[in-house]
Design an enzyme around this catalytic site. Structure first.
Site, short mmCIF file in Angstrom:
data_model
loop_
_atom_site.label_atom_id
_atom_site.label_comp_id
_atom_site.label_asym_id
_atom_site.label_seq_id
_atom_site.Cartn_x
_atom_site.Cartn_y
_atom_site.Cartn_z
N HIS A 41 0.13 1.57 -2.11
CA HIS A 41 0.47 1.95 -3.70
C HIS A 41 1.48 2.97 -3.44
CE1 HIS A 41 0.24 3.09 -7.89
NE2 HIS A 41 -0.04 1.83 -7.85
N GLU A 71 6.27 -3.17 -7.52
CA GLU A 71 5.92 -2.27 -8.63
C GLU A 71 7.13 -0.99 -8.65
OE1 GLU A 71 1.64 -2.05 -9.76
OE2 GLU A 71 1.99 -0.46 -8.13
P1 PGA Z 1 0.40 1.13 -14.87
O1 PGA Z 1 0.04 1.06 -13.36
O2 PGA Z 1 0.03 -0.38 -15.64
O3 PGA Z 1 -0.40 1.89 -15.44
O4 PGA Z 1 1.85 1.15 -15.12
C1 PGA Z 1 0.36 -0.02 -12.49
C2 PGA Z 1 0.00 0.36 -11.07
O5 PGA Z 1 0.38 1.41 -10.88
O6 PGA Z 1 -0.32 -0.43 -10.11
#
Ligand code: PGA
Length: 253
Positions: free
Chosen positions: A94, A164
Site C-alpha cells: 500500500h 490506487e
Molecule cells: P480511500 O483509501 O478510499 O480513503 O481513498 C483507499 C486506500 O488507500 O486503499
C-alpha cells in the site's frame, strides 16, 4: 468466481475494539442475501481475531504481512499467523506503507511471493504519486514488474492488483478525484504488462481493482466505465451504511 470484489481497508481505524465489532456487525448484516460480490474486511492486526468471529459472509484480510516464516522477526506477522485465523487475503505494498514505513519494490516482491506460495491472496497495490493528464506514468508498470519478479504462472489466478493512484486516495470535497476514464487507461496498461509477462490467457486470470476515494456515488462508474473488477475502499468502509451501499451497487452492476 464472483463478478466483483469489494475490500474494506480500515487502515489504522477504528480506535477501540468495541467500535470495530459494531462496524463489522453492521457490514455483515447489511450484506446478507447479496449476490455476485465477494466482500473482504481488512482491519488492523489486533482486531483480526475478534472480527473473524463476527463475520460469516465477509472474508478476512490483513493489511500487511512479513515475507519470512515464523522466527526471530520482532514486530512482524507471518503467513502462518494469518492462515491460522483464516485471514485469506493480504494487502501488500500500500502507498502508505511505501511512504511511511519505507517499503521498497524488493520487499513488496518478497511479500507477494510469500503470500502466493503459502495460500494467501495478495492484494498488490500500485499507483503513481502525481497526476499526469491522460497518461499512466511508467512508474506504475515498474512497480508491477518488480512486484511480480519470479512469481510463478500457476499462482496468477490468486493474484489481485489494486490500482490506487496516490493523488486520488482520501481526497476530500474539492480535492482532485479520479475519473473512470483514467481508471480504464490504467486497467488497459496493467493488463498489457501482465500479458507481456505471462501471455494474454494467464494475464486475464488476474483480478484488477480500483482504489482511491471510492464511495457509493462513484462505485458504478469505476466498475462499469472503468471496467474494474472491484474496489479497495478506505474512508468509506468506516461507515457501515456507505460501505454496504457500495456493495449493493456493485451487486446490481
Ligand atoms: P480511500 O483509501 O478510499 O480513503 O481513498 C483507499 C486506500 O488507500 O486503499
Amino acid at each position: 468466481m464472483t463478478k466483483y470484489i469489494i475490500i474494506a481497508n480500515w487502515k489504522s481505524n477504528p480506535d477501540a475494539p468495541g467500535r470495530a465489532a459494531i462496524l463489522a456487525h453492521g457490514i455483515e448484516e447489511g450484506i446478507q442475501g447479496l449476490r455476485g460480490v465477494e466482500v473482504v474486511i481488512a482491519p488492523p492486526f489486533p482486531y483480526l481475531l475478534p472480527i473473524s468471529n463476527v463475520i460469516k459472509k465477509a472474508k478476512l484480510g490483513s493489511q500487511n504481512m512479513f515475507w519470512e516464516d515464523v522466527g526471530p522477526y520482532t514486530g512482524e506477522v507471518s503467513w502462518h499467523h494469518l492462515r491460522h485465523i483464516k485471514a485469506n487475503f493480504v494487502i501488500i505494498g500500500h502507498s502508505e506503507r511505501r511512504r511511511y514505513c519505507g517499503e521498497t519494490d524488493s520487499m513488496i516482491n518478497k511479500k507477494v511471493k510469500a503470500a502466493l506460495e503459502n495460500g494467501l491472496t495478495p492484494i498488490l497495490c500500485i499507483g503513481e504519486n502525481e497526476r499526469v493528464d491522460n497518461d499512466i506514468p511508467a512508474v506504475v508498470g515498474e512497480q508491477l514488474r518488480h512486484a511480480l519478479a519470479q512469481v510463478k504462472k500457476s499462482h496468477l489466478k490468486n493474484l489481485i492488483v489494486a490500482y490506487e493512484p496516490v493523488w486520488a486516495i482520501s481526497t476530500t470535497v474539492g480535492a482532485v478525484s479520479d475519473t473512470p476514464d483514467n481508471a480504464f487507461r490504467a486497467l488497459v496498461y496493467i493488463r498489457k504488462i501482465l500479458a507481456d509477462l505471462y501471455g494474454r490467457k494467464l494475464a486475464d486470470l488476474v483480478r484488477v481493482i480500483y482504489g482511491g476515494s471510492v464511495n457509493a456515488k462513484n462505485i458504478e462508474s469505476f466498475l462499469l466505465e472503468g471496467k474494474m473488477q472491484g474496489a479497495l475502499v478506505g474512508g468509506a468502509s468506516l461507515d457501515p451504511k456507505e460501505f454496504v451501499e457500495i456493495i449493493k451497487k456493485a451487486s446490481e452492476c
